[in-house]
Design a protein around this motif. Structure first.
Motif, PDB file in Angstrom:
ATOM      1  N   LYS A 159      45.291  29.190  52.474  1.00  0.00           N
ATOM      2  CA  LYS A 159      44.238  29.625  53.400  1.00  0.00           C
ATOM      3  C   LYS A 159      43.769  31.042  53.074  1.00  0.00           C
ATOM      4  O   LYS A 159      42.563  31.345  53.148  1.00  0.00           O
ATOM      5  N   VAL A 160      44.693  31.916  52.683  1.00  0.00           N
ATOM      6  CA  VAL A 160      44.312  33.270  52.280  1.00  0.00           C
ATOM      7  C   VAL A 160      43.376  33.228  51.078  1.00  0.00           C
ATOM      8  O   VAL A 160      42.340  33.911  51.037  1.00  0.00           O
ATOM      9  N   MET A 161      43.715  32.428  50.080  1.00  0.00           N
ATOM     10  CA  MET A 161      42.883  32.331  48.886  1.00  0.00           C
ATOM     11  C   MET A 161      41.506  31.770  49.223  1.00  0.00           C
ATOM     12  O   MET A 161      40.489  32.199  48.663  1.00  0.00           O
ATOM     13  N   GLU A 162      41.461  30.824  50.133  1.00  0.00           N
ATOM     14  CA  GLU A 162      40.189  30.220  50.533  1.00  0.00           C
ATOM     15  C   GLU A 162      39.298  31.200  51.282  1.00  0.00           C
ATOM     16  O   GLU A 162      38.092  31.279  51.030  1.00  0.00           O
ATOM     17  N   VAL A 163      39.889  31.976  52.181  1.00  0.00           N
ATOM     18  CA  VAL A 163      39.096  32.838  53.061  1.00  0.00           C
ATOM     19  C   VAL A 163      38.847  34.215  52.435  1.00  0.00           C
ATOM     20  O   VAL A 163      37.730  34.726  52.451  1.00  0.00           O
ATOM     21  N   PHE A 164      39.890  34.821  51.878  1.00  0.00           N
ATOM     22  CA  PHE A 164      39.757  36.183  51.353  1.00  0.00           C
ATOM     23  C   PHE A 164      39.112  36.215  49.975  1.00  0.00           C
ATOM     24  O   PHE A 164      38.428  37.162  49.615  1.00  0.00           O
ATOM     25  N   LYS A 165      39.354  35.194  49.187  1.00  0.00           N
ATOM     26  CA  LYS A 165      38.778  35.077  47.838  1.00  0.00           C
ATOM     27  C   LYS A 165      39.060  36.324  46.976  1.00  0.00           C
ATOM     28  O   LYS A 165      38.133  37.009  46.521  1.00  0.00           O
ATOM     29  N   PRO A 166      40.319  36.623  46.705  1.00  0.00           N
ATOM     30  CA  PRO A 166      40.623  37.826  45.923  1.00  0.00           C
ATOM     31  C   PRO A 166      40.166  37.700  44.476  1.00  0.00           C
ATOM     32  O   PRO A 166      40.159  36.602  43.907  1.00  0.00           O
ATOM     33  N   ALA A 167      39.786  38.838  43.903  1.00  0.00           N
ATOM     34  CA  ALA A 167      39.423  38.866  42.487  1.00  0.00           C
ATOM     35  C   ALA A 167      40.650  38.984  41.599  1.00  0.00           C
ATOM     36  O   ALA A 167      40.590  38.676  40.412  1.00  0.00           O
ATOM     37  N   ALA A 168      41.757  39.449  42.166  1.00  0.00           N
ATOM     38  CA  ALA A 168      43.013  39.560  41.433  1.00  0.00           C
ATOM     39  C   ALA A 168      44.148  39.520  42.442  1.00  0.00           C
ATOM     40  O   ALA A 168      43.968  39.838  43.620  1.00  0.00           O
ATOM     41  N   VAL A 169      45.334  39.127  41.949  1.00  0.00           N
ATOM     42  CA  VAL A 169      46.519  39.003  42.798  1.00  0.00           C
ATOM     43  C   VAL A 169      47.638  39.849  42.209  1.00  0.00           C
ATOM     44  O   VAL A 169      47.851  39.858  40.991  1.00  0.00           O
ATOM     45  N   VAL A 170      48.346  40.553  43.073  1.00  0.00           N
ATOM     46  CA  VAL A 170      49.578  41.252  42.696  1.00  0.00           C
ATOM     47  C   VAL A 170      50.713  40.566  43.435  1.00  0.00           C
ATOM     48  O   VAL A 170      50.710  40.497  44.665  1.00  0.00           O
ATOM     49  N   LEU A 171      51.676  40.037  42.691  1.00  0.00           N
ATOM     50  CA  LEU A 171      52.801  39.308  43.277  1.00  0.00           C
ATOM     51  C   LEU A 171      54.089  40.059  42.993  1.00  0.00           C
ATOM     52  O   LEU A 171      54.491  40.206  41.842  1.00  0.00           O
ATOM     53  N   GLN A 172      54.714  40.559  44.052  1.00  0.00           N
ATOM     54  CA  GLN A 172      55.998  41.248  43.945  1.00  0.00           C
ATOM     55  C   GLN A 172      57.098  40.207  44.070  1.00  0.00           C
ATOM     56  O   GLN A 172      57.219  39.533  45.088  1.00  0.00           O
ATOM     57  N   CYS A 173      57.908  40.055  43.018  1.00  0.00           N
ATOM     58  CA  CYS A 173      58.876  38.962  42.925  1.00  0.00           C
ATOM     59  C   CYS A 173      60.303  39.458  43.138  1.00  0.00           C
ATOM     60  O   CYS A 173      61.207  39.156  42.337  1.00  0.00           O
ATOM     61  N   GLY A 174      60.531  40.221  44.185  1.00  0.00           N
ATOM     62  CA  GLY A 174      61.876  40.709  44.463  1.00  0.00           C
ATOM     63  C   GLY A 174      62.887  39.576  44.470  1.00  0.00           C
ATOM     64  O   GLY A 174      62.722  38.590  45.188  1.00  0.00           O
ATOM     65  N   ALA A 175      63.955  39.711  43.678  1.00  0.00           N
ATOM     66  CA  ALA A 175      64.931  38.638  43.514  1.00  0.00           C
ATOM     67  C   ALA A 175      66.071  38.725  44.522  1.00  0.00           C
ATOM     68  O   ALA A 175      67.015  37.931  44.452  1.00  0.00           O
TER      69      ALA A 175
END
Length: 424
Positions: A257-273
């Motif tokens: 839903k975030v991708m559909e509504v916000f439509k980001p041009a780029a994504v930063v994904l913090q992958c804390g393990a």
């Protein structure tokens, strides 16, 4: 840089995702930095991850880049000048008085150690360098496992984090992109990044984290941003023991839903393990493959993506996780049985790449998950539309301070630091 060791195990393509151009930042000296005896944060985990990537032959499948240390002036794009000056001058032999240490929150969690400033310049330089690769179009996915230190504030250290490389990388992405999505799957709330962008609609922050009596104590579902940033901060509070199925039950519909509504041009994904099962400081029950499923899902949207590290305190599981997620980024599958390499002894007795979940109790009931999902999706629907502003000259700190003073009366109930945020 010579990748080497790429022929021991076959790698198969993952059929449901297309090939991406991937670059990976690594500084060979990063594993030498040492927080001190008994401290849970161990940069050696980055060296272990790199060795595993080499053993699986994954280095041959991407551009491997050595980061340039980030200059002091660039660190000050977000951080206060006096704080950066302190970090540059502090050594274990020459630490400031107790008042200064308290002022910058330098303590047992965030100690002064040899090479501290160079360490900060290294991991921040890698994250900003990765953002530049995305901006230039030379890469679709850029990786820096030494980054992701999401707790650092503008003027203080926090939670083992000194410089907020994530904020600095997002600021670099904002130079050419209108909207950036930040997603945090560390077990701890991504408070430093949320604070930095709490008042803007150009950066949306989504954090999935343990909430309650747990560091840093922030990240309530009711914290949704303020002013132009209202509804652009999403917090998904979770209880201990959450497993793969329950996590994805929230993660996938919320992100979709975030991708559909916000439509980001780029994504930063913090992958804390540290959200993996068996983490030294964690209390979640995710498998490596369950954690990596979040990376795979984000990759499926085919927008430029920056993958960063973060927490993770059981070293063998951190290396497993970030190796496996590098393979996901590349669109290949690695064999379960781990190839021989210099740190193979850490992975006894299983010697496999997956860290399986335990039988710990999942305290997240289906009803609580349904309630959280409904509230978060409702918050997303309150967004007006995807903002479409052009990049503007960033205001100076003085201009921002004047803005904040003018708005103080309206924001007494808003919990944020007077950090840098981009104009809406």
């Amino acid at each position: 840089m010579d990748a080497g060791g790429g022929n021991s195990l076959p790698l198969s393509s993952v059929g449901d995702v297309a090939k991406r151009r991937v670059c990976y930042f690594y500084e060979p000296e990063v594993g030498n930095y040492y927080y001190g005896q008994g401290h849970p944060m161990k940069p050696h985990r980055i060296r272990m991850t790199h060795a595993l990537l080499q053993a699986y032959g994954l280095l041959d499948r991407m551009r491997v880049l050595r980061p340039s240390p980030l200059p002091e002036c660039d660190l000050c794009r977000f951080h206060a000048d006096d704080y950066i000056t302190f970090l540059r001058s502090a050594t274990p032999d020459k630490v400031s008085d107790a008042h200064v240490l308290r002022r910058f929150n330098v303590c047992d969690d965030c100690p002064v150690f040899y090479g501290l400033f160079e360490f900060c310049q290294t991991y921040a330089g890698a994250s900003v360098g990765a953002a530049k690769e995305l901006n230039s179009g030379r890469a679709n996915i850029a990786i820096n496992w030494s980054g992701g230190l999401h707790h650092a504030k503008r003027s203080e250290a926090s939670g083992f984090c000194y410089v907020n490389d994530i904020v600095l990388a997002i600021l670099k992405l904002l130079e050419i992109h209108d909207r950036i999505l930040y997603v945090d799957i560390d077990i701890h709330h991504g408070d430093g990044v949320e604070e930095a962008f709490y008042l803007t609609d150009r950066v949306m922050t989504v954090s999935f984290h343990k909430f309650g009596d747990y560091f840093p104590g922030t990240g309530d579902i009711r914290d949704i941003g303020y002013d132009n940033g209202k509804h652009y901060s999403l917090n998904v509070p979770l209880d201990e023991g959450i497993d793969d199925e329950s996590y994805h039950y929230l993660f996938k519909p919320i992100i979709a839903k975030v991708m559909e509504v916000f439509k980001p041009a780029a994504v930063v994904l913090q992958c804390g393990a540290d959200s993996l099962s068996g983490d030294r400081l964690g209390c979640f029950n995710l498998s490596v493959k369950g954690h990596a499923e979040c990376v795979k899902y984000m990759r499926s949207f085919n927008v430029p993506m920056l993958l960063l590290g973060g927490g993770g305190y059981t070293l063998r599981n951190v290396a497993r996780c970030w190796c496996y997620e590098t393979a996901v980024a590349l669109g290949v599958e690695v064999e379960e049985n781990m190839p021989d390499h210099e740190y193979i002894g850490y992975f006894a007795p299983e010697f496999n790449v997956n860290a399986a979940p335990s039988n710990m109790e999942n305290k997240n009931s289906r009803k609580s998950l349904d309630d959280i999902r409904a509230k978060i999706l409702d918050n997303i629907l309150k967004l007006q539309h995807a903002p479409s502003v052009q990049f503007q000259e960033h205001p100076t700190y003085m201009e921002l301070d004047e803005e904040v003073e003018d708005m103080d009366d309206k924001k007494d109930d808003c919990n944020y630091d007077r950090d840098y945020w981009p104009e809406s």
